[in-house]
Design a protein around this motif. Structure first.
Motif, PDB file in Angstrom:
ATOM      1  N   LYS A 224       0.828  -1.204   0.000  1.00  0.00           N
ATOM      2  CA  LYS A 224       0.000   0.000   0.000  1.00  0.00           C
ATOM      3  C   LYS A 224       0.865   1.259   0.000  1.00  0.00           C
ATOM      4  O   LYS A 224       0.549   2.246  -0.670  1.00  0.00           O
ATOM      5  N   GLU A 225       1.974   1.219   0.749  1.00  0.00           N
ATOM      6  CA  GLU A 225       2.856   2.386   0.810  1.00  0.00           C
ATOM      7  C   GLU A 225       3.502   2.652  -0.545  1.00  0.00           C
ATOM      8  O   GLU A 225       3.617   3.809  -0.973  1.00  0.00           O
ATOM      9  N   GLU A 226       3.916   1.607  -1.209  1.00  0.00           N
ATOM     10  CA  GLU A 226       4.546   1.778  -2.519  1.00  0.00           C
ATOM     11  C   GLU A 226       3.547   2.288  -3.551  1.00  0.00           C
ATOM     12  O   GLU A 226       3.888   3.111  -4.405  1.00  0.00           O
ATOM     13  N   VAL A 227       2.312   1.793  -3.469  1.00  0.00           N
ATOM     14  CA  VAL A 227       1.274   2.289  -4.371  1.00  0.00           C
ATOM     15  C   VAL A 227       1.015   3.771  -4.113  1.00  0.00           C
ATOM     16  O   VAL A 227       0.924   4.577  -5.047  1.00  0.00           O
ATOM     17  N   ALA A 228       0.917   4.148  -2.830  1.00  0.00           N
ATOM     18  CA  ALA A 228       0.647   5.547  -2.467  1.00  0.00           C
ATOM     19  C   ALA A 228       1.783   6.467  -2.887  1.00  0.00           C
ATOM     20  O   ALA A 228       1.566   7.642  -3.211  1.00  0.00           O
ATOM     21  N   ASN A 229       3.030   5.959  -2.904  1.00  0.00           N
ATOM     22  CA  ASN A 229       4.185   6.780  -3.247  1.00  0.00           C
ATOM     23  C   ASN A 229       4.479   6.814  -4.748  1.00  0.00           C
ATOM     24  O   ASN A 229       5.513   7.347  -5.163  1.00  0.00           O
ATOM     25  N   GLY A 230       3.613   6.227  -5.551  1.00  0.00           N
ATOM     26  CA  GLY A 230       3.748   6.334  -6.999  1.00  0.00           C
ATOM     27  C   GLY A 230       4.679   5.337  -7.650  1.00  0.00           C
ATOM     28  O   GLY A 230       5.050   5.508  -8.809  1.00  0.00           O
ATOM     29  N   LEU A 231       5.070   4.287  -6.915  1.00  0.00           N
ATOM     30  CA  LEU A 231       5.988   3.312  -7.491  1.00  0.00           C
ATOM     31  C   LEU A 231       5.399   2.635  -8.724  1.00  0.00           C
ATOM     32  O   LEU A 231       6.094   2.419  -9.718  1.00  0.00           O
ATOM     33  N   CYS A 232       4.110   2.323  -8.684  1.00  0.00           N
ATOM     34  CA  CYS A 232       3.497   1.591  -9.792  1.00  0.00           C
ATOM     35  C   CYS A 232       3.508   2.410 -11.077  1.00  0.00           C
ATOM     36  O   CYS A 232       3.846   1.893 -12.154  1.00  0.00           O
ATOM     37  N   GLU A 233       3.141   3.708 -10.971  1.00  0.00           N
ATOM     38  CA  GLU A 233       3.174   4.570 -12.149  1.00  0.00           C
ATOM     39  C   GLU A 233       4.594   4.692 -12.687  1.00  0.00           C
ATOM     40  O   GLU A 233       4.837   4.683 -13.898  1.00  0.00           O
ATOM     41  N   PHE A 234       5.555   4.830 -11.756  1.00  0.00           N
ATOM     42  CA  PHE A 234       6.961   4.948 -12.150  1.00  0.00           C
ATOM     43  C   PHE A 234       7.420   3.681 -12.871  1.00  0.00           C
ATOM     44  O   PHE A 234       8.111   3.744 -13.896  1.00  0.00           O
ATOM     45  N   GLU A 235       7.028   2.527 -12.341  1.00  0.00           N
ATOM     46  CA  GLU A 235       7.457   1.264 -12.927  1.00  0.00           C
ATOM     47  C   GLU A 235       6.876   1.071 -14.321  1.00  0.00           C
ATOM     48  O   GLU A 235       7.580   0.624 -15.237  1.00  0.00           O
ATOM     49  N   VAL A 236       5.600   1.415 -14.498  1.00  0.00           N
ATOM     50  CA  VAL A 236       4.990   1.299 -15.820  1.00  0.00           C
ATOM     51  C   VAL A 236       5.695   2.197 -16.826  1.00  0.00           C
ATOM     52  O   VAL A 236       5.999   1.793 -17.956  1.00  0.00           O
ATOM     53  N   GLN A 237       5.993   3.439 -16.405  1.00  0.00           N
ATOM     54  CA  GLN A 237       6.672   4.357 -17.309  1.00  0.00           C
ATOM     55  C   GLN A 237       8.095   3.895 -17.610  1.00  0.00           C
ATOM     56  O   GLN A 237       8.589   4.058 -18.733  1.00  0.00           O
ATOM     57  N   ALA A 238       8.769   3.313 -16.625  1.00  0.00           N
ATOM     58  CA  ALA A 238      10.110   2.780 -16.856  1.00  0.00           C
ATOM     59  C   ALA A 238      10.066   1.666 -17.894  1.00  0.00           C
ATOM     60  O   ALA A 238      10.937   1.565 -18.761  1.00  0.00           O
ATOM     61  N   LEU A 239       9.035   0.829 -17.808  1.00  0.00           N
ATOM     62  CA  LEU A 239       8.881  -0.242 -18.787  1.00  0.00           C
ATOM     63  C   LEU A 239       8.643   0.330 -20.182  1.00  0.00           C
ATOM     64  O   LEU A 239       9.163  -0.170 -21.175  1.00  0.00           O
ATOM     65  N   ARG A 240       7.865   1.398 -20.235  1.00  0.00           N
ATOM     66  CA  ARG A 240       7.559   2.013 -21.530  1.00  0.00           C
ATOM     67  C   ARG A 240       8.782   2.734 -22.104  1.00  0.00           C
ATOM     68  O   ARG A 240       9.025   2.694 -23.306  1.00  0.00           O
ATOM     69  N   GLU A 241       9.568   3.371 -21.246  1.00  0.00           N
ATOM     70  CA  GLU A 241      10.725   4.131 -21.733  1.00  0.00           C
ATOM     71  C   GLU A 241      11.895   3.234 -22.074  1.00  0.00           C
ATOM     72  O   GLU A 241      12.463   3.312 -23.163  1.00  0.00           O
ATOM     73  N   ASP A 242      12.262   2.345 -21.145  1.00  0.00           N
ATOM     74  CA  ASP A 242      13.452   1.516 -21.352  1.00  0.00           C
ATOM     75  C   ASP A 242      13.159   0.283 -22.189  1.00  0.00           C
ATOM     76  O   ASP A 242      14.078  -0.329 -22.735  1.00  0.00           O
ATOM     77  N   GLY A 243      11.894  -0.114 -22.267  1.00  0.00           N
ATOM     78  CA  GLY A 243      11.575  -1.316 -23.023  1.00  0.00           C
ATOM     79  C   GLY A 243      10.994  -1.057 -24.384  1.00  0.00           C
ATOM     80  O   GLY A 243      10.740  -2.000 -25.132  1.00  0.00           O
ATOM     81  N   GLN A 244      10.804   0.210 -24.741  1.00  0.00           N
ATOM     82  CA  GLN A 244      10.121   0.488 -25.994  1.00  0.00           C
ATOM     83  C   GLN A 244      10.910   0.015 -27.219  1.00  0.00           C
ATOM     84  O   GLN A 244      10.334  -0.373 -28.233  1.00  0.00           O
ATOM     85  N   VAL A 245      12.249   0.014 -27.110  1.00  0.00           N
ATOM     86  CA  VAL A 245      13.055  -0.436 -28.242  1.00  0.00           C
ATOM     87  C   VAL A 245      12.951  -1.948 -28.400  1.00  0.00           C
ATOM     88  O   VAL A 245      12.929  -2.477 -29.513  1.00  0.00           O
ATOM     89  N   ASN A 246      12.861  -2.667 -27.266  1.00  0.00           N
ATOM     90  CA  ASN A 246      12.905  -4.129 -27.300  1.00  0.00           C
ATOM     91  C   ASN A 246      11.553  -4.781 -27.052  1.00  0.00           C
ATOM     92  O   ASN A 246      11.473  -5.990 -26.916  1.00  0.00           O
TER      93      ASN A 246
END
Length: 522
Positions: A224-246
């Protein structure tokens, strides 16, 4: 990491699939030694005044099943890419149940072997879909624990098979081998019950342009703390940014291009080593080996003790691979395996073997298997699953498993001829062969196996792109959002809130996430 109870249960539901792995192999290792089974499917040996499977028939019934495993490894890539891990697990369960029905109704070796081929198709599917699923769904600091748990459930399944075989072997009718064979359906039923509660992989969802669904999955997997601190949004965006080439899936031939052949080689070699150090010899011929060296009355008991000890060491391996790293644990594990395998060969080859020599040989066999299940066994699945790119992860794992199948086929097919008369009749000396392979494996680990402990999958891409030697992987510093995501994953919730919670990268993630959503709407 602050995993909530719900997320732990979801990841554990995936780990349960590990009970499939070699479940049939563990069961058949004992079933083929049952007297009623030998009478039904074997032939009468006038010299020994008993029924038995001939070495050629035992070789065929053990080795031909691997055709199914090879088929499963070929099918799993396209299935997972198209359907996702969850639906591929459903296909696996159905395949397993069909194979069990065919086996339990068999009255001829050919039908029983067909059933084994179908069940091993399920093994080929699950041996790929489970490690890749757990690799993608687990946070980097716990990836070794969750993927390594697969070895624990493999060994636990073997222990259950050993206990059942020990009891069923005392029956004088066909019910013994039929019940032991039918119990292979139990894992499939358990998995079908847990499947509705198992989420799709967030990385697979992002690859299908379903970022909102990926965010929902991560919200259930993180605290719950990680969700409240925006980790999930950050992780999704990291996947989109760093994984978009592959992110776009590539064809099979891409495994061997300049960018990927090193990864393919690492995954293939470590999966081959798992077979070359005798894992199939231990799982498929354990009771037969004990009988061959004159321990027939204790064959099933020793096999059960072997599996029980290996469960303890598999748990140790789950913790050690994340605590000390895949590379060091595998390196020393190979040397330990080599030691005990050579002791089996040395003690067992004595012309006048004493009782202490026999006891030492049995202890060495148990300790060798214990070392295998704590080190190379789980490390092979973990490394093969995490070393591939997002575009080729399923195919890298599938190709490595196919190599594992081919090498395993050679091991299983040749073992009866190497082990018994009137052929090579090596008996315990077979330990020298597997011990030599384990020693060679340790040398390969030292020069070629990279350390991927604690790295998220996007960081691993950076490590290979840097083209650094294997020994420098652990000290290399990554950059970008994947690096910041690693800091998130390695920090507790308070550190996230106090530090990276207000970072520019997080703001960038939220901004770009909004832009991405707007683009999707357009």
């Amino acid at each position: 990491m602050g995993f909530c109870d719900k997320s732990f249960a979801l990841c554990l539901s995936g780990v349960l699939h590990g009970q499939y792995l070699l479940r049939d192999g563990a069961s058949f290792a004992g079933v083929q030694a049952f007297a009623p089974f030998a009478k039904q499917f074997g032939s009468y040996n006038a010299a020994k005044k008993t029924y038995a499977l001939s070495p050629s028939l035992a070789s065929l019934m053990n080795s031909l099943a691997l055709i199914g495993k090879f088929l499963g490894t070929i099918l799993v890539g396209p299935l997972t890419e198209r359907l996702g891990h969850k639906k591929t697990m459903l296909v696996t369960c159905i395949t397993q149940l069909v194979g069990v029905v065919i086996q339990t109704t068999s009255r001829a070796p050919a039908q029983y072997t067909v059933g084994r081929i179908i069940i091993y198709t399920a093994v080929g599917l699950v041996e790929n879909v489970v490690p890749t699923y757990q690799t993608e769904i687990s946070p980097a600091p716990l990836r070794g624990f969750f993927v390594g748990a697969l070895q624990l459930f493999l060994t636990f399944g073997s222990l259950l098979a050993g206990i059942v075989n020990n009891f069923m072997s005392k029956r004088t009718d066909d019910s013994g081998w039929i019940i032991a064979t039918a119990l292979q359906a139990a894992p499939a039923v358990l998995i079908l019950i847990g499947l509705p509660f198992t989420p799709d992989s967030p990385r697979w969802l992002v690859g299908k342009d379903r970022s909102e669904d990926a965010l929902k999955v991560l919200s259930n997997l993180r605290s719950k703390e990680e969700v409240a601190n925006g980790l999930c949004e950050f992780e999704v965006q990291a996947l989109r940014e760093d994984g978009q080439v592959n992110m776009k899936k590539e064809p099979w031939m891409a495994l061997f291009n300049k960018q990927n052949r090193r990864r393919t080689c690492i995954a293939s070699v470590i999966m081959a080593l798992q077979q070359l150090t005798g894992v199939t010899f231990s799982s498929s011929y354990g009771p037969t080996f004990y009988k061959q060296v004159g321990l027939g009355s204790m064959a099933f008991s020793y096999a059960t003790i072997n599996n029980a000890v290996s469960i303890v060491t598999a748990i140790i391996g789950m913790l050690a691979l994340d605590a000390f790293g895949r590379r060091d644990v595998t390196f020393w594990g190979n040397w330990i395996q080599a030691l005990f395998l050579c002791l089996i060969g040395g003690l067992g080859s004595k012309a006048n073997r004493s009782q202490s020599d026999t006891d030492g040989m049995v202890a060495s066999f148990i300790l060798y298997a214990a070392a295998l299940h704590a080190t190379l066994g789980p490390a092979a699945y973990i490394t093969a699953a995490e070393v591939g790119t997002a575009a080729l992860r399923e195919k890298t794992m599938a190709f490595a498993t196919a190599i594992n199948v081919v090498v395993g086929f050679v091991v299983v097919f040749t073992t009866p001829y190497l082990l018994s008369a009137p052929y090579a009749n090596l008996g315990p000396k077979l330990g020298y062969i597997w011990g030599g392979c384990a020693a060679a494996g340790a040398v390969w680990v030292w020069f070629c196996m990279p350390e991927l402990k604690g790295r998220n999958l996007e960081e691993i891409d950076q490590l290979f792109e840097a083209k650094i030697p294997a020994r420098k992987f652990s000290s290399f510093q990554t950059t970008g959002m994947s690096h910041d995501l690693a800091l998130f994953e390695h920090s507790n919730a308070k550190a996230v809130a106090a530090g990276l919670g207000d970072s520019t990268h997080l703001e960038k993630a939220e901004t770009q996430g909004s832009k991405g959503d707007a683009k999707d709407e357009v």
